[in-house]
Design a protein around this motif. Structure first.
Motif, short mmCIF file in Angstrom:
data_model
loop_
_atom_site.label_atom_id
_atom_site.label_comp_id
_atom_site.label_asym_id
_atom_site.label_seq_id
_atom_site.Cartn_x
_atom_site.Cartn_y
_atom_site.Cartn_z
N LEU A 5 22.52 1.77 19.66
CA LEU A 5 23.87 2.29 19.43
C LEU A 5 23.75 3.53 18.56
O LEU A 5 23.31 3.46 17.42
N ASP A 6 24.12 4.69 19.08
CA ASP A 6 23.98 5.94 18.36
C ASP A 6 25.14 6.12 17.40
O ASP A 6 26.29 6.13 17.80
N LYS A 7 24.84 6.29 16.13
CA LYS A 7 25.89 6.45 15.12
C LYS A 7 26.36 7.90 15.01
O LYS A 7 27.49 8.16 14.62
N GLN A 8 25.48 8.88 15.29
CA GLN A 8 25.86 10.27 15.17
C GLN A 8 25.29 11.04 16.35
O GLN A 8 24.15 10.85 16.73
N THR A 9 26.08 11.94 16.93
CA THR A 9 25.59 12.83 17.98
C THR A 9 26.13 14.23 17.73
O THR A 9 27.12 14.42 17.02
N SER A 10 25.47 15.21 18.31
CA SER A 10 25.89 16.59 18.12
C SER A 10 27.22 16.85 18.80
O SER A 10 27.52 16.29 19.84
N LEU A 128 31.55 1.98 25.60
CA LEU A 128 31.87 1.59 24.23
C LEU A 128 31.37 0.17 23.95
O LEU A 128 31.43 -0.70 24.81
N ILE A 129 30.90 -0.03 22.74
CA ILE A 129 30.50 -1.36 22.29
C ILE A 129 31.33 -1.70 21.05
O ILE A 129 31.40 -0.91 20.10
N PHE A 130 31.96 -2.85 21.07
CA PHE A 130 32.74 -3.30 19.92
C PHE A 130 31.88 -4.25 19.08
O PHE A 130 30.94 -4.88 19.57
N GLU A 131 32.23 -4.35 17.82
CA GLU A 131 31.41 -5.15 16.92
C GLU A 131 31.33 -6.61 17.36
O GLU A 131 30.29 -7.25 17.22
N HIS A 132 32.41 -7.14 17.92
CA HIS A 132 32.38 -8.54 18.32
C HIS A 132 31.46 -8.77 19.51
O HIS A 132 31.18 -9.92 19.87
N GLU A 133 30.96 -7.69 20.12
CA GLU A 133 30.04 -7.82 21.23
C GLU A 133 28.57 -7.74 20.79
O GLU A 133 27.67 -7.86 21.61
N ILE A 134 28.34 -7.53 19.51
CA ILE A 134 26.98 -7.46 18.97
C ILE A 134 26.53 -8.86 18.57
O ILE A 134 27.21 -9.56 17.83
N ALA A 135 25.35 -9.25 19.05
CA ALA A 135 24.80 -10.56 18.72
C ALA A 135 23.83 -10.49 17.55
O ALA A 135 23.73 -11.43 16.76
N ASP A 136 23.10 -9.39 17.44
CA ASP A 136 22.11 -9.27 16.38
C ASP A 136 21.74 -7.81 16.20
O ASP A 136 21.93 -6.99 17.11
N ILE A 137 21.22 -7.47 15.03
CA ILE A 137 20.74 -6.12 14.73
C ILE A 137 19.30 -6.23 14.26
O ILE A 137 19.00 -6.97 13.32
N THR A 138 18.40 -5.52 14.91
CA THR A 138 16.98 -5.68 14.61
C THR A 138 16.27 -4.39 14.24
O THR A 138 15.07 -4.40 13.98
N GLY A 139 16.98 -3.27 14.23
CA GLY A 139 16.31 -2.03 13.88
C GLY A 139 17.27 -0.91 13.59
O GLY A 139 18.42 -0.91 14.04
N MET A 140 16.81 0.06 12.81
CA MET A 140 17.57 1.28 12.53
C MET A 140 16.57 2.42 12.55
O MET A 140 15.51 2.33 11.93
N MET A 141 16.88 3.50 13.29
CA MET A 141 15.89 4.55 13.47
C MET A 141 16.54 5.91 13.54
O MET A 141 17.77 6.05 13.62
N PHE A 142 15.69 6.93 13.53
CA PHE A 142 16.11 8.32 13.62
C PHE A 142 15.48 8.92 14.87
O PHE A 142 14.38 9.50 14.82
N LEU A 191 23.29 -6.01 4.77
CA LEU A 191 24.42 -5.41 4.09
C LEU A 191 25.70 -5.50 4.92
O LEU A 191 26.77 -5.83 4.40
N ARG A 192 25.56 -5.24 6.23
CA ARG A 192 26.75 -5.26 7.09
C ARG A 192 27.32 -6.67 7.24
O ARG A 192 28.53 -6.87 7.36
N PHE A 217 28.18 -19.15 14.37
CA PHE A 217 27.77 -19.01 15.76
C PHE A 217 27.84 -17.54 16.18
O PHE A 217 28.72 -16.80 15.73
N VAL A 218 26.95 -17.14 17.06
CA VAL A 218 26.91 -15.74 17.51
C VAL A 218 28.28 -15.27 17.99
O VAL A 218 28.71 -14.15 17.69
N GLU A 219 28.99 -16.12 18.71
CA GLU A 219 30.26 -15.72 19.32
C GLU A 219 31.35 -15.44 18.30
O GLU A 219 32.31 -14.72 18.58
N ILE A 220 31.22 -15.97 17.07
CA ILE A 220 32.30 -15.80 16.09
C ILE A 220 31.87 -15.09 14.82
O ILE A 220 32.65 -14.99 13.87
N ILE A 221 30.63 -14.56 14.76
CA ILE A 221 30.17 -13.96 13.51
C ILE A 221 30.95 -12.71 13.13
O ILE A 221 31.10 -12.41 11.93
N ALA A 222 31.44 -11.96 14.12
CA ALA A 222 32.11 -10.70 13.81
C ALA A 222 33.59 -10.86 13.48
O ALA A 222 34.23 -9.90 13.05
#
Length: 399
Positions: A5-10, A128-142, A191-192, A217-222
């Motif tokens: 999921l790209d947080k910033q684009t030109s 588009l991806i909404f937060e309630h559709e995220i099951a897990d976060i495993t990385g952050m990169m540049f 943190l999130r 549960f994954v379905e209700i964490i968000a």
């Protein structure tokens, strides 16, 4: 499924679908002092001293503030030498890349940031991806910053009202970028989703939640879980909250979950039973839901176990351990949003809890009580039925 999921684009020109660019250039410095790390202890001149060369921590930890102040001091000194002004206190994402030729790049809210996550549904590039559709976060990169094998990295970033800080001074001279990506992802996730980790680490609170049959549960964490956790901690009656949550599980949401299950071979083998359970919930028939799902969960686990062990089945204790191990392997760790260790505990204390047939302690939360016809009739509620659905859904992410 894993997506970036790209947080910033030109915004300089229309982006090409599936591409991402930085939104600015870094500050570049020359003749930078070679940083070795942060001292782990005080020492007098000439004494030996331990140095931290790798670390990751959040602003909840007291050491964070000491290290970040030192980091800010180094950055300010570098900027002043070239007549630049840098305000790290106002920045959201800061990345300092130290090169082996004593040059450096400082990215302050100008580098594209990508978050690697698992999602609950199939997605197309650019959707588009909404937060309630995220099951897990495993990385952050540049993704648009070029790194060299001998580079050293320091990264400070904000999530809501908190910060994460990680550095790798690369003492071996061979940068492990994947490890740094995972480290940043871990900090971002913790943190999130701080409220989830706090609920599980609070033994008394977690025990009460499990006692009521609830889990992150994954379905209700968000969404729904936060209110459940807050109300449980406050000692409020959960009846109204539970009814609101049940109402949110309409036919569309349940059908979406069903399709997620049927994408797994060991779930698909029981497709008709699972469809019947979902239809029963939609029709407001909790006893049917519970009777089907609680008696099928062990079978689904056993099917997955057989697939992974050459056709050999296992008893319940081994199945629970298998579920925990599988989740950790799939997510890349035991502290991800799948919470495999905590969920194994939940299964043991709730779904597969023993009961006393003499004292009639069985409820519709327990597979054993349901299977032996020892669950009290009034315990077959829509809340228990939803918990059975969410338990099965959790396993779909584990195996």
């Amino acid at each position: 499924m894993t997506q970036n999921l790209d947080k910033q684009t030109s915004v300089e020109q229309s982006p090409v679908l599936g591409t991402v660019r930085n939104i600015g250039e870094p500050l570049r410095f020359e003749d930078v002092e070679d940083l070795a790390g942060f001292t782990a202890e005080s020492a007098k001149s000439g004494d030996k001293v331990r140095i931290w060369t790798r670390m990751a921590l959040t602003s909840d930890e007291s050491l964070f503030h000491r290290l970040v102040e030192e980091f800010a001091g180094v950055v300010n000194h570098m900027a002043q030498k070239v007549d630049k002004l840098v305000k790290l206190q106002r920045a959201d994402t800061v990345l300092l890349v130290l090169k082996p030729d004593r040059t450096a790049e400082l990215w302050v809210d100008t580098a594209a940031v990508s978050v690697r996550c698992s999602v609950k549904r199939a997605v197309k590039a650019g959707s588009l991806i909404f937060e309630h559709e995220i099951a897990d976060i495993t990385g952050m990169m540049f993704p648009c910053v070029e790194f060299g094998e001998k580079d050293k990295l320091l990264c400070l970033f904000r999530v809501d009202w908190s910060f994460g800080f990680a550095f790798d001074m690369n003492p071996e001279g061979k940068l492990d970028l994947e490890s740094f990506t995972t480290t940043l992802g871990t900090l971002y996730r913790e943190l999130r989703y701080r409220h989830l980790y706090q609920a599980i680490s609070n033994e008394a609170l977690f025990a009460r939640l499990v006692g009521f049959g609830w889990f992150p549960f994954v379905e209700i964490i968000a969404g729904e879980f936060k209110e459940l956790s807050h109300h449980t901690e406050a000692g409020f009656d959960l009846s109204d909250t539970e009814q609101k949550i049940i109402a949110k599980f309409n036919e569309g949401r349940l059908q979406h979950m069903l399709q997620r299950w049927l994408a797994k071979p060991h779930f698909a083998a029981k497709s008709e039973l699972l469809k019947e359970a979902v239809e029963a919930f939609i029709s407001g028939k909790p006893a049917t839901v519970i009777k089907i799902l609680l008696t099928e969960i062990e079978g689904i686990l056993n099917d997955a176990y057989r697939t992974a062990h050459g056709g050999q089945g296992a008893k319940l204790k081994e199945l629970l351990a298998f579920a925990e191990t599988s989740a950790a392997q799939r997510a890349g760790g035991s502290n991800t949003l799948l919470f495999p260790v905590a969920f194994s505990n939940y299964l043991a204390k709730n779904t597969f809890a023993n009961f006393d047939p003499v004292a009639s302690t069985g409820t519709a939360a327990s597979r054993h009580a349901v299977g032996h016809g020892a669950a009290a009739q009034d315990s077959y509620t829509m809340t228990r039925a939803l918990q059975a659905i969410l338990t099965l859904d959790q396993l779909a992410f584990y195996t």
